[in-house]
Design an enzyme around this catalytic site. Structure first.
Site, PDB file in Angstrom:
ATOM      1  N   GLU A  11      -0.685  15.536  -4.277  1.00  0.00           N
ATOM      2  CA  GLU A  11      -1.348  15.511  -5.583  1.00  0.00           C
ATOM      3  C   GLU A  11      -2.424  16.582  -5.756  1.00  0.00           C
ATOM      4  O   GLU A  11      -2.537  17.196  -6.809  1.00  0.00           O
ATOM      5  CB  GLU A  11      -2.003  14.134  -5.843  1.00  0.00           C
ATOM      6  N   ASP A  98       0.652   9.854  -2.782  1.00  0.00           N
ATOM      7  CA  ASP A  98       0.083   8.653  -2.165  1.00  0.00           C
ATOM      8  C   ASP A  98       1.113   7.531  -2.064  1.00  0.00           C
ATOM      9  O   ASP A  98       2.031   7.428  -2.895  1.00  0.00           O
ATOM     10  CB  ASP A  98      -1.118   8.164  -2.973  1.00  0.00           C
ATOM     11  N   ASP A 100       1.031   4.386  -2.723  1.00  0.00           N
ATOM     12  CA  ASP A 100       0.896   3.194  -3.554  1.00  0.00           C
ATOM     13  C   ASP A 100       1.795   3.324  -4.779  1.00  0.00           C
ATOM     14  O   ASP A 100       2.592   4.255  -4.896  1.00  0.00           O
ATOM     15  CB  ASP A 100      -0.560   2.968  -3.957  1.00  0.00           C
ATOM     16  N   GLU A 102       1.172   4.028  -7.915  1.00  0.00           N
ATOM     17  CA  GLU A 102       0.952   5.212  -8.742  1.00  0.00           C
ATOM     18  C   GLU A 102       1.497   6.455  -8.062  1.00  0.00           C
ATOM     19  O   GLU A 102       2.114   7.312  -8.702  1.00  0.00           O
ATOM     20  CB  GLU A 102      -0.537   5.375  -9.043  1.00  0.00           C
ATOM     21  N   TYR A 325      -6.630   5.997   3.786  1.00  0.00           N
ATOM     22  CA  TYR A 325      -6.446   5.870   2.341  1.00  0.00           C
ATOM     23  C   TYR A 325      -7.307   4.743   1.783  1.00  0.00           C
ATOM     24  O   TYR A 325      -7.363   3.648   2.342  1.00  0.00           O
ATOM     25  CB  TYR A 325      -4.973   5.606   2.038  1.00  0.00           C
ATOM     26  N   ARG A 327      -7.304   3.219  -1.281  1.00  0.00           N
ATOM     27  CA  ARG A 327      -6.800   2.249  -2.265  1.00  0.00           C
ATOM     28  C   ARG A 327      -5.849   1.295  -1.538  1.00  0.00           C
ATOM     29  O   ARG A 327      -4.666   1.580  -1.397  1.00  0.00           O
ATOM     30  CB  ARG A 327      -6.090   2.952  -3.423  1.00  0.00           C
ATOM     31  N   HIS A 372      -0.606  -0.476   3.653  1.00  0.00           N
ATOM     32  CA  HIS A 372      -1.581   0.406   4.264  1.00  0.00           C
ATOM     33  C   HIS A 372      -2.403  -0.350   5.295  1.00  0.00           C
ATOM     34  O   HIS A 372      -2.351  -1.560   5.394  1.00  0.00           O
ATOM     35  CB  HIS A 372      -2.544   0.961   3.207  1.00  0.00           C
TER      36      HIS A 372
END
Length: 740
Positions: A11, A98, A100, A102, A325, A327, A372
């Protein structure tokens, strides 16, 4: 034969630089700069073939399975062109966004936009270290379409909610307002707390504190607990109306000032005797490692960070390879991390401070969504903060994460909790209302920590000053021991309304209600403060009267959309989609068109097949489509008008399109300071404003072009001027936006 090249897409540019340093020359690492496309944000972005469709402004084709219309934003076109060019010279594509929902959605969008003709794999890692990156390259996977569906459903739900409900607020309350699926519920929480404060009636009660002395001249304090065996009223014994409650008034005795003063005088010369000594072993387990919400809460309490600041600094630490990470719902640690924490704790505090067996933590978060680890220092050997070279906020947050992680693998704190009962016998009965007093019972408690264990590394802020080492020590006491009294002080207390939310406590409440996702809380709080629904007074979150008006409208006409359980159930439904147990179209149809008899617009009528009720967050509710189509029963003026004090005071506070003001029965108006908390707008304060010339707006004259009155007002940021139009009482949208 030309050497093979693998294109890796992440990203952010900083991540790209870090990862490129761990991969060899066969890998080209580039950043997508976040999302590469999204639903259109303006009419100009809607593709020409969809213009004119009734749903075009939302970017979601509600007539055909809620198909989203995605567009590449102008500032991302050059990024897409570069990625396509690099892809032509590559033999493989690794989507390394990432891990997750999103991140999975960003990977899917990249795949859909780039349309690669080479093999594509999903590369996922939890920290940016050489070992983690090389492991991720060696263990790729396929794209998780269930996670993509869950994220896409969330995005469409939020778009439909915002684009359909916000215009209702523009018409009925004020232009340029916004509504959001979680944002509006968070606002309601803050408003509900302020309502409790406004309705709260304080009660006064008194108690006594005695300073007692042993024969070895050691002093300690004890507090009055009973009179002749009947418990003394404390703050917890009063309800929000200021009434003494409990199993019965006879079981709780309330002291007023004269009674407390009389008792204090009589008891100072009375003999005190220890009647009870109870010692219990004390054990305290360490806290679990951080996850997103606990990090936000603790950084708010310990460091004074906003949730947004916490996540921003954590992002920098993650991308710099300092922490994992950030989140995550998980509190689990990898075996490597457990080993690193244990060895470092032994090195710093000694072998006796680490238990024989590693501690294993399991998440208590319902439907913890990502696989995670907890948030911890990166690598399999943790750097102590002084070794990182970090400074400022990054150093402070890293140190917090490091301390919490080390402490999580340390031994329990151990000690002893002591509780003492003491009787005072006045020479003669003390006459006070409610009956003469012949015996007063006092209590004292304390804690001694004999082995600090993890407390040497970390004490959570909610415990600081209230427990653990903070509790007072007591001298050695035994039953029937006589004590001298050096002083008895009477003190009065007023019960307090429930405390306003702070950012940490609001995050905790949202999580408790299972509303929203941890990764969204920071942006939610930023939104409700930037939209003038909430402002800060110190650390407290205070709702504006505008928030009261918006919440009242939503509660009255869109009750499901701001219902706590409905919103939590919707989160559960999104989790079901992520797990492959619910279907996107059915969920969206149920939300938009309603389910079954409660709404005449059913999913069948909308051309959607299947049992839409099977994935419903609630049964028998009207869909959003019908609710926004029937607004005739919303009285715009009533929505924005609130009585000040009792209904018969004749004074109201009203949210106008250009500010908030109070008005009395004669029509006299005065502006209300934007930073005056609603619970402080009493009848007396309103009359003071109405009587003050400075509180009233001043007419400056007519605008020569529009022929509207120009007035001067006092606002949150100082004096300002604005045009004043007739306040619309109909559905007509306002022609002037903003507050001047």
């Amino acid at each position: 034969m030309a050497p093979t090249k693998t294109l890796v897409i992440v990203e952010s540019p900083h991540k790209a630089t870090m990862i490129a340093g761990y991969l060899g020359p066969k890998y080209v690492v580039r950043a997508s700069q976040g999302h590469v496309r999204d639903l259109p944000t303006s009419a100009s972005q809607v593709p020409a073939k969809y213009k004119g469709q009734p749903w075009a402004r939302t970017g979601v084709d509600v007539e055909h399975d809620f198909k989203p219309i995605y567009v590449v934003s102008p500032d991302k076109r050059s990024t897409i062109s570069e990625l396509k060019s690099l892809l032509k010279d590559s033999d493989e594509l690794l989507l390394a966004t990432d891990g997750d929902r999103e991140g999975e959605a960003i990977a899917w969008h990249l795949l859909d936009v780039l349309k690669p003709k080479v093999p594509v794999k999903r590369m996922v890692f939890n920290e940016i270290t050489e070992k983690a990156i090389t492991d991720a390259v060696a263990h790729t996977r396929e794209l998780d379409t269930d996670l993509v569906d869950a994220q896409e459903t969330r995005r469409i739900l939020d778009r439909l909610y915002g684009y359909e409900v916000s215009p209702v607020l523009w018409k009925k309350v004020m232009p340029r307002l916004s509504a959001g699926r979680v944002q509006s519920v968070a606002t309601r929480l803050v408003v509900d707390r302020e309502r409790e404060r406004i309705a709260f009636t304080s009660a006064n009660y008194w108690d006594l504190d005695a300073t007692l002395v042993t024969d070895s001249r050691e002093e300690f304090s004890a507090r009055l607990a009973t009179l002749d065996g009947v418990r003394i009223a404390q703050g917890r014994d009063f309800d929000a109306d200021g009434r003494l409650v409990g199993k019965g008034r006879g079981e709780v005795r309330r002291l007023d000032e004269p009674s407390a003063a009389a008792l204090a005088t009589a008891l100072e010369s009375s003999p005190f005797t220890v009647t009870r000594v109870e010692a219990k072993p004390y054990t305290r387990r360490p806290y679990a490692p951080f996850r997103t919400t606990t990090l936000q809460q603790e950084a708010g309490r310990k460091l004074g960070f906003t949730s947004q600041r916490t996540m921003s600094v954590a992002q920098e630490l993650y991308e710099g390879g300092y922490i994992t990470y950030m989140r995550t719902d998980s509190v689990a640690l990898s075996q490597e991390a457990i080993g690193a924490a244990r060895s470092q704790a032994i090195e710093l505090y000694g072998r006796d401070h680490v238990p024989d067996k590693p501690r294993v933590y399991a998440s208590k978060v319902k439907n913890a969504q990502e696989a995670h680890e907890a948030i911890r220092p990166a690598g399999d050997h943790f750097r102590v903060p002084a070794q990182t070279g970090l400074t400022g906020d990054r150093f402070r947050l890293y140190e917090l994460v490091w301390m919490r992680t080390i402490a999580s693998q340390m031994a329990d704190a151990k000690g002893e909790t002591l509780s003492v009962g003491i009787d005072a016998m006045p020479a003669a009965p003390v006459a006070i209302p409610g009956g003469d007093v012949t015996r007063a019972g006092f209590t004292a408690s304390g804690r001694t920590i004999t082995f600090h264990g993890f407390l040497r590394a970390y004490v959570e802020s909610v415990d600081e000053g209230s427990s653990d080492d903070a509790q007072s020590r007591l001298p050695q006491l035994h039953r029937d021991q006589a004590l001298d009294c050096s002083e008895v002080l009477a003190s009065g207390h007023d019960t307090r309304p429930p405390a306003r939310y702070t950012e940490p406590s609001l995050v905790a409440k949202l999580e408790e209600l299972e509303i929203g996702r941890p990764s969204t809380y920071a942006s939610i709080i930023r939104t409700i403060t930037s939209r003038d629904y909430v402002f800060k007074k110190g650390q407290a979150l205070v709702p504006t009267w505008l928030a009261f008006a918006v919440t009242r409208l939503l509660e009255g006409h869109f009750s499901n959309l701001v219902d706590y359980q409905f919103t939590a159930d919707m989160e559960e439904t999104l989790d079901q989609i992520a797990q492959g147990n619910a279907k996107r179209v059915e969920v969206l149809s149920n939300f938009y068109y309603g389910d079954g008899p409660a709404g005449s617009d059913s999913s069948a009528e909308a051309g959607v097949s299947g049992d839409s009720g099977s994935s419903a967050p609630a049964d028998g509710h009207e869909g959003l489509h019908r609710l926004v189509s029937e607004l005739g029963d919303i009285d715009a003026r009533a929505v924005s008008t609130f009585p000040v004090g009792a209904e018969d005071s004749g004074i109201v506070v009203r949210v106008g399109r250009y500010g908030t003001y109070v008005e009395d029965a004669e029509g006299t108006r005065a502006n209300v300071d934007d930073e005056l908390p609603p619970d402080e707008l009493t009848v007396a304060k309103a009359r003071e404003l109405l009587a003050s010339p400075n509180g009233e707006e001043r007419e400056l004259g007519l605008d020569p072009h529009t022929h509207t009155m120009i007035v001067a007002r006092n606002g949150r940021f100082g004096p300002y001027v604005t045009e004043v139009l007739e306040e619309p009482a109909t559905d007509a949208p306002a022609t002037v936006s903003g507050k001047g």
